[in-house]
Design a protein around this motif. Structure first.
Motif, PDB file in Angstrom:
ATOM      1  N   LYS A   2       0.826  -1.186   0.000  1.00 35.88           N
ATOM      2  CA  LYS A   2       0.000   0.000   0.000  1.00 35.88           C
ATOM      3  C   LYS A   2       0.868   1.246   0.000  1.00 35.88           C
ATOM      4  N   GLY A   3       0.558   2.219  -0.878  1.00 35.15           N
ATOM      5  CA  GLY A   3       1.275   3.476  -0.892  1.00 35.15           C
ATOM      6  C   GLY A   3       0.600   4.464   0.031  1.00 35.15           C
ATOM      7  N   SER A   4       1.392   5.387   0.621  1.00 38.23           N
ATOM      8  CA  SER A   4       0.827   6.430   1.470  1.00 38.23           C
ATOM      9  C   SER A   4       0.190   7.497   0.600  1.00 38.23           C
ATOM     10  N   THR A   5      -0.889   8.126   1.082  1.00 40.18           N
ATOM     11  CA  THR A   5      -1.504   9.211   0.339  1.00 40.18           C
ATOM     12  C   THR A   5      -1.175  10.538   0.975  1.00 40.18           C
ATOM     13  N   LEU A   6      -1.189  11.595   0.200  1.00 42.09           N
ATOM     14  CA  LEU A   6      -0.860  12.917   0.697  1.00 42.09           C
ATOM     15  C   LEU A   6      -1.923  13.408   1.662  1.00 42.09           C
ATOM     16  N   ARG A  27       8.187  16.474  -1.772  1.00 43.98           N
ATOM     17  CA  ARG A  27       8.192  16.839  -0.352  1.00 43.98           C
ATOM     18  C   ARG A  27       7.096  16.067   0.390  1.00 43.98           C
ATOM     19  N   LEU A  28       7.440  15.536   1.542  1.00 40.97           N
ATOM     20  CA  LEU A  28       6.529  14.737   2.336  1.00 40.97           C
ATOM     21  C   LEU A  28       5.873  15.571   3.437  1.00 40.97           C
ATOM     22  N   THR A  29       4.674  15.182   3.822  1.00 40.11           N
ATOM     23  CA  THR A  29       4.072  15.743   5.021  1.00 40.11           C
ATOM     24  C   THR A  29       4.762  15.105   6.230  1.00 40.11           C
ATOM     25  N   LEU A  30       4.548  15.674   7.405  1.00 37.48           N
ATOM     26  CA  LEU A  30       5.137  15.116   8.626  1.00 37.48           C
ATOM     27  C   LEU A  30       4.678  13.681   8.843  1.00 37.48           C
ATOM     28  N   PHE A  31       3.392  13.437   8.626  1.00 38.05           N
ATOM     29  CA  PHE A  31       2.847  12.087   8.808  1.00 38.05           C
ATOM     30  C   PHE A  31       3.510  11.100   7.851  1.00 38.05           C
ATOM     31  N   GLN A  32       3.664  11.480   6.597  1.00 32.09           N
ATOM     32  CA  GLN A  32       4.307  10.613   5.606  1.00 32.09           C
ATOM     33  C   GLN A  32       5.768  10.372   5.958  1.00 32.09           C
ATOM     34  N   ALA A  33       6.457  11.424   6.410  1.00 32.15           N
ATOM     35  CA  ALA A  33       7.865  11.298   6.771  1.00 32.15           C
ATOM     36  C   ALA A  33       8.050  10.302   7.910  1.00 32.15           C
ATOM     37  N   LEU A  34       7.201  10.393   8.919  1.00 33.33           N
ATOM     38  CA  LEU A  34       7.296   9.467  10.045  1.00 33.33           C
ATOM     39  C   LEU A  34       7.019   8.031   9.600  1.00 33.33           C
ATOM     40  N   GLY A  35       6.025   7.872   8.720  1.00 32.24           N
ATOM     41  CA  GLY A  35       5.694   6.538   8.239  1.00 32.24           C
ATOM     42  C   GLY A  35       6.810   5.906   7.438  1.00 32.24           C
ATOM     43  N   ILE A  36       7.384   6.666   6.510  1.00 32.82           N
ATOM     44  CA  ILE A  36       8.461   6.136   5.669  1.00 32.82           C
ATOM     45  C   ILE A  36       9.705   5.847   6.492  1.00 32.82           C
ATOM     46  N   SER A  37      10.005   6.708   7.464  1.00 32.55           N
ATOM     47  CA  SER A  37      11.147   6.483   8.338  1.00 32.55           C
ATOM     48  C   SER A  37      10.993   5.178   9.112  1.00 32.55           C
ATOM     49  N   ALA A  38       9.810   4.956   9.678  1.00 31.57           N
ATOM     50  CA  ALA A  38       9.562   3.735  10.449  1.00 31.57           C
ATOM     51  C   ALA A  38       9.613   2.495   9.554  1.00 31.57           C
ATOM     52  N   GLN A  39       9.040   2.606   8.352  1.00 37.04           N
ATOM     53  CA  GLN A  39       9.056   1.469   7.427  1.00 37.04           C
ATOM     54  C   GLN A  39      10.485   1.108   7.015  1.00 37.04           C
ATOM     55  N   GLY A  40      11.285   2.127   6.715  1.00 42.79           N
ATOM     56  CA  GLY A  40      12.650   1.884   6.285  1.00 42.79           C
ATOM     57  C   GLY A  40      13.486   1.228   7.363  1.00 42.79           C
ATOM     58  N   ARG A 237      20.092  19.394   1.552  1.00 49.24           N
ATOM     59  CA  ARG A 237      19.643  19.833   0.231  1.00 49.24           C
ATOM     60  C   ARG A 237      18.141  19.672   0.058  1.00 49.24           C
ATOM     61  N   ALA A 238      17.598  18.540   0.536  1.00 50.70           N
ATOM     62  CA  ALA A 238      16.168  18.248   0.342  1.00 50.70           C
ATOM     63  C   ALA A 238      15.649  17.490   1.566  1.00 50.70           C
ATOM     64  N   PRO A 239      15.573  18.140   2.719  1.00 51.66           N
ATOM     65  CA  PRO A 239      15.285  17.443   3.980  1.00 51.66           C
ATOM     66  C   PRO A 239      13.894  16.849   4.084  1.00 51.66           C
ATOM     67  N   ARG A 240      12.929  17.331   3.298  1.00 52.01           N
ATOM     68  CA  ARG A 240      11.562  16.827   3.400  1.00 52.01           C
ATOM     69  C   ARG A 240      11.249  15.725   2.387  1.00 52.01           C
ATOM     70  N   THR A 241      12.239  15.307   1.630  1.00 51.68           N
ATOM     71  CA  THR A 241      12.031  14.249   0.643  1.00 51.68           C
ATOM     72  C   THR A 241      12.295  12.883   1.260  1.00 51.68           C
TER      73      THR A 241
END
Length: 265
Positions: A2-6, A27-40, A237-241
């Motif tokens: 499942k992909g995250s939605t904006l 650029r990711l939202t805060l919620f997306q950033a936390l999710g991707i970080s945890a998944q990785g 350079r791109a901290p929110r990506t």
């Protein structure tokens, strides 16, 4: 998968798609950033604690057959693009691109492998990190620039727009723990191969002889050192990506072991 939605702008778009990248710059939202970080983090740790897979004879045979076919396709694409990629990316990153394609071929299921546009997949492998080396817009995801380079490569080969779309999709989606839903076989191959080569995820599922032959032909050189520096650069350079978030979460310190260390496992 499942992909995250904006969550803020373009809520109907799925992270990792071309439409999402165009709308947000990656650029990711805060919620997306936390999710991707945890998944990785979870994906990497799970790979590190798992043992080496015991391959059945049939799966080992399938791996050898897939990699053999991939080597032939890679050779054809390199006959046109190798000098260009060397000029832009250098030998270490070119070697990583080739390992990405071949490792992905070893890891992807037979059914998906036979659905591949093999030229698109090979070009995606050669282009997928180009934007890390040649980023154009501060704050934007490097895969936007990698996708432009993928377009250039596809055009130089005289391939149709459909091949370009598949190649861009694979390049844009590869840098996240879970691919967008309904991702094509090309995207699956690049994601599997890149994760294996950078993080070591999946290497223990590949026959040791295949691993040995791939690294013998396409050695690491300075790749691990170079890629660690590039990931760290993305933090500023791109901290929110995706790259910036995963680098901030410790990705540069969780890269796979060197080839010599891996071979002793």
């Amino acid at each position: 998968m499942k992909g995250s939605t904006l969550g803020i702008r373009g809520s109907h778009l799925i992270v990792g798609t071309e439409q999402w990248l165009r709308a947000t710059g990656g650029r990711l939202t805060l919620f997306q950033a936390l999710g991707i970080s945890a998944q990785g983090f979870a994906q990497t740790i799970s790979s590190r604690v798992s043992g080496r897979s015991r391959l059945s004879d049939s799966e080992a045979s399938n791996q050898f057959a897939r990699v053999s076919a991939a080597k032939k396709e890679l050779s054809l694409v390199l006959s046109s693009l190798q000098n260009h990629v060397l000029d832009r990316q250098g030998q270490a990153v070119l070697n990583h691109a080739c390992r990405t394609y071949l490792l992905g071929a070893a890891l992807i299921p037979n059914e998906a492998f036979h659905r591949l546009d093999h030229t698109s997949a090979a070009v995606a492998a050669l282009a997928h990190d180009d934007g890390l080396l040649h980023p154009s817009t501060s704050g934007n995801c490097f895969t936007a620039d990698s996708a432009i380079e993928a377009n250039n490569m596809i055009a130089s080969l005289g391939l149709p727009e459909s091949s370009s779309e598949q190649t861009r999709a694979a390049v844009i989606s590869h840098f996240q723990p879970k691919l967008p839903v309904n991702s094509g076989a090309e995207a699956q191959l690049i994601a599997l191969g890149a994760s294996a080569d950078v993080m070591g995820i999946g290497l223990r599922k590949i026959h040791p002889q295949i691993i040995h032959e791939i690294w013998q032909e396409w050695p690491d050189l300075s790749f691990l050192y170079d890629i660690k520096k590039l990931f760290k650069r993305e933090i500023t350079r791109a901290p929110r990506t995706r790259a910036g978030i995963l680098a901030l979460s410790g990705m540069p310190y969780l890269l796979r072991n060197s080839r010599e260390q891996e071979s002793k496992r």
